[in-house]
Design an enzyme around this catalytic site. Structure first.
Site, PDB file in Angstrom:
ATOM      1  CG  HIS A 115      32.719  38.577  37.029  1.00 22.83           C
ATOM      2  ND1 HIS A 115      33.080  39.809  36.534  1.00 22.83           N
ATOM      3  CD2 HIS A 115      32.980  37.693  36.028  1.00 22.83           C
ATOM      4  CE1 HIS A 115      33.554  39.674  35.303  1.00 22.83           C
ATOM      5  NE2 HIS A 115      33.504  38.390  34.974  1.00 22.83           N
ATOM      6  CD  GLU A 118      32.839  41.570  39.556  1.00 26.62           C
ATOM      7  OE1 GLU A 118      31.904  42.024  38.844  1.00 26.62           O
ATOM      8  OE2 GLU A 118      33.985  41.360  39.128  1.00 26.62           O
ATOM      9  CD  GLU A 317      33.051  46.998  36.675  1.00 26.60           C
ATOM     10  OE1 GLU A 317      33.098  46.648  37.877  1.00 26.60           O
ATOM     11  OE2 GLU A 317      33.377  46.257  35.730  1.00 26.60           O
TER      12      GLU A 317
END
Length: 472
Positions: A115, A118, A317
């Protein structure tokens, strides 16, 4: 062919003792040894400059080329393809054998910036490259890792999305998608549901990449939360009610995936505390979660790696803010450095070895299946296989066309991997009849989802889109 046979015979004699000696060092045992200090004093005197700032595509390219030129014995730079707008999808190999596969030693990878907005993972992989090449001569742990592993690092899978993202934007979706406005982490084939989204150049390049190199372990770096999320990401039937119930979708290797996720979270400075990023966001026990238990998604990269290619991937994450200010990057590097290295070392857990025929020739594409774990792995063109497993007793079925199938029982212990060398015998009958060919298993068709209509379908689609964009 004779040279190859000799190489295999030499490896068989040396491999067991080499790996055993490496793993007798208790500091190599993953999350339990969080006290191991991975080169606290970083020497970067002889490395190309790399400041804690965000690097655009041209800057990143120049840096990668400079490292490759400075450390030709430890690095190799290659592109797996180009983005929609023609930017190279760079990969840097860091290893004592950067230009060719080391027989008997596994390939691993990290992919960041899938992404585009990110951005932390993109910079962390650049600093990981820097750390590995500058620590090889002084840090025994790093030396052991590079001597026994080929590490492939892709800092940016979505350089087009990054180009339009903006520093300081924590929660927006601007730059998330590629230049054709496709979410690349929803663009892979899916086992549970047909994925009708148009394939994108970036995902097609990754699919070709992992079909050519047999990766064993992988991590995908994201942002927007602080958690290690493991397969499955999707479920056989996803409804609005399941979304609210947070139903887990359990893989055959659930125990291994939980372990891998814990290795990352427990070596991280904060992740294992399970603290929510913001009020109202989920709290993850020990900093890990099953992907579908968090929220289901179709077309994710980690499920594709596992089910199509036998590569165990976890989604990492690593930042509550997707694109935090650059002055915070040193903190993120210190938080994640130990985790990034210890996670990759887990590829040396479980069982590995070779499948050969009676003449010591490698058997390519032999099917490797652990009883009770309904996922097939395959040998490489050198007959190699790897299977990450936790300590215990296992039975393994090995089969290949033209050979009699074989079953092997073995034990996995914690201190070093189990070396298994298997010889398959020809299935040709003495009377000159045809070779034995085991019937292939029936194809596993994805379950057909129940059509949803009306208000519940609208609620489901809206909910999935909202959760997906918010969390990463």
């Amino acid at each position: 062919m004779e040279a190859r046979k000799k190489l295999f015979l030499i490896y068989f004699m040396l491999a067991g003792s080499t790996f055993a000696q490496s793993f007798h060092n208790p500091s190599l045992n993953g999350a339990e040894e969080t006290s191991t200090n991975l080169g606290e004093v970083e020497s970067r005197e002889n490395a190309p400059d790399l400041e804690f700032q965000y690097h655009d595509h041209d800057q990143m390219t120049r840096y990668l080329r400079a490292v490759s030129a400075k450390y030709p014995e430890l690095t190799a730079l290659y592109s797996i393809g180009k983005s929609v707008q023609g930017r190279d999808l760079w990969v840097m190999v860091v290893s004592v054998s950067p230009y060719e596969h080391m027989i008997g030693k596994p390939d691993v990878k990290y992919v960041a910036n899938i992404h585009g907005n990110e951005a932390v993972g993109r910079e962390l992989l650049l600093h990981l490259i820097q750390y590995l090449v500058t620590s090889y001569a002084t840090d025994p742990y790093v030396k052991w890792l590079l001597d026994n592993t080929r590490i492939h690092l892709m800092p940016s899978m979505n350089p087009d999305g990054f180009a339009i993202s903006r520093e300081g934007q924590c929660d927006t979706i601007h730059g998330r998608h590629n230049a054709r406005r496709h979410d690349l982490n929803r663009n892979f084939p899916d086992f549970f549901k047909a994925n009708t989204k148009q394939p994108q150049p970036e995902t097609e390049a990754v699919k070709q990449w992992i079909s050519k190199i047999q990766f064993v372990l992988s991590g995908s770096l994201h942002g927007g939360a602080l958690v290690a999320s493991y397969p499955f990401d999707n479920t056989p039937s996803s409804t609005v009610f399941q979304n609210y119930e947070h139903t887990p979708s359990i893989s055959p290797d659930d125990d291994v995936f939980k372990h891998l996720s814990l290795v990352y979270s427990k070596n991280h400075a904060k992740m294992s505390r399970g603290v929510s990023c913001k009020s109202g966001s989920p709290r993850f026990e020990n900093g890990i979660t099953n992907g579908a238990a968090w929220y289901p998604l179709t077309g994710g990269m980690q499920d594709y790696n596992y089910l199509w290619h036998g590569c165990m991937e976890v989604t990492l994450e690593i930042s509550c803010c997707k694109y935090p200010p650059a002055h915070e990057l040193p903190k993120y590097w210190q938080d994640n450095k130990q985790s990034l290295i210890k996670y990759l070392a887990e590829v040396h857990r479980g069982a590995h070895g070779f499948v050969m025929d009676e003449n010591n020739n490698p058997v390519e594409r032999a099917a490797i299946k652990i009883k009770g774990r309904d996922v097939n792995y395959h040998t490489t063109n050198f007959g190699e296989f790897w299977r990450i497993l936790l300590p215990g007793t296992y039975r393994m079925d090995i089969s290949a066309e033209g050979y009699l199938p074989q079953e092997v029982e073995f034990i996995v212990i914690d201190s070093h991997p189990t070396l298994l060398n298997v010889t398959l015998r020809s299935a040709k009958r003495i009377d000159g009849g045809p070779y034995y060919r085991p019937l292939p298993p029936p194809p596993r068709a994805p379950p057909v989802p129940t059509p949803s209509t009306g208000i519940f379908a609208s609620l489901t689609n809206s909910f999935n889109n909202m959760v997906s964009n918010f969390f990463g």
